[in-house]
Write a protein that holds these residues in place. Structure first.
Motif, PDB file in Angstrom:
ATOM      1  N   PRO A  63     -17.473  22.930  29.660  1.00  0.00           N
ATOM      2  CA  PRO A  63     -17.946  24.293  29.426  1.00  0.00           C
ATOM      3  C   PRO A  63     -16.815  25.306  29.239  1.00  0.00           C
ATOM      4  O   PRO A  63     -17.082  26.481  29.030  1.00  0.00           O
ATOM      5  N   ASP A  64     -15.555  24.871  29.313  1.00  0.00           N
ATOM      6  CA  ASP A  64     -14.431  25.820  29.242  1.00  0.00           C
ATOM      7  C   ASP A  64     -14.103  26.279  27.821  1.00  0.00           C
ATOM      8  O   ASP A  64     -13.610  27.381  27.638  1.00  0.00           O
ATOM      9  N   HIS A  65     -14.301  25.438  26.822  1.00  0.00           N
ATOM     10  CA  HIS A  65     -14.049  25.742  25.410  1.00  0.00           C
ATOM     11  C   HIS A  65     -12.658  26.340  25.171  1.00  0.00           C
ATOM     12  O   HIS A  65     -12.510  27.450  24.663  1.00  0.00           O
ATOM     13  N   PRO A  66     -11.580  25.616  25.534  1.00  0.00           N
ATOM     14  CA  PRO A  66     -10.235  26.185  25.379  1.00  0.00           C
ATOM     15  C   PRO A  66      -9.853  26.467  23.925  1.00  0.00           C
ATOM     16  O   PRO A  66      -9.181  27.461  23.655  1.00  0.00           O
ATOM     17  N   ASP A  72     -14.177  20.565  20.758  1.00  0.00           N
ATOM     18  CA  ASP A  72     -13.793  21.305  21.949  1.00  0.00           C
ATOM     19  C   ASP A  72     -14.477  20.696  23.170  1.00  0.00           C
ATOM     20  O   ASP A  72     -15.414  19.916  23.040  1.00  0.00           O
TER      21      ASP A  72
END
Length: 89
Positions: A43-46, A40
């Motif tokens: 920092p967004d971690h989609p 992933d």
């Protein structure tokens, strides 16, 4: 076409490990745990948030909490292109 793990790492993806604590559907006072891993982008971690949405929509056990860690497997200083290889017997 699915990308290999190496291609993902070279594009900045890191290994995300999430620990899900959830209530058992038939026993609401009992907590259980589930471990999830995928590559992933921080920092967004989609991908992580997509899985959390899937869990909330499709799985009967309501989430109690989620903790996760993220680590880039290849850093800029650790990668270099190799042009040739010499073997000595």
């Amino acid at each position: 076409m699915e990308q290999s793990e190496t291609e993902l790492m070279l594009k900045g993806y890191g290994l995300t490990t999430a620990n899900f604590f959830y209530h058992m559907p038939d026993h609401a006072h009992v907590l259980n745990t589930f471990i999830w891993q995928d590559y992933d982008i921080a920092p967004d971690h989609p991908r992580l948030f997509k899985f959390i949405e899937f869990w909330q929509e499709e799985i009967e056990g309501p989430l109690h909490s989620v903790s996760f860690t993220h680590r880039k497997m290849i850093r800029p200083g650790e990668w270099r292109q190799v042009v040739g290889e010499f073997r000595l017997n």
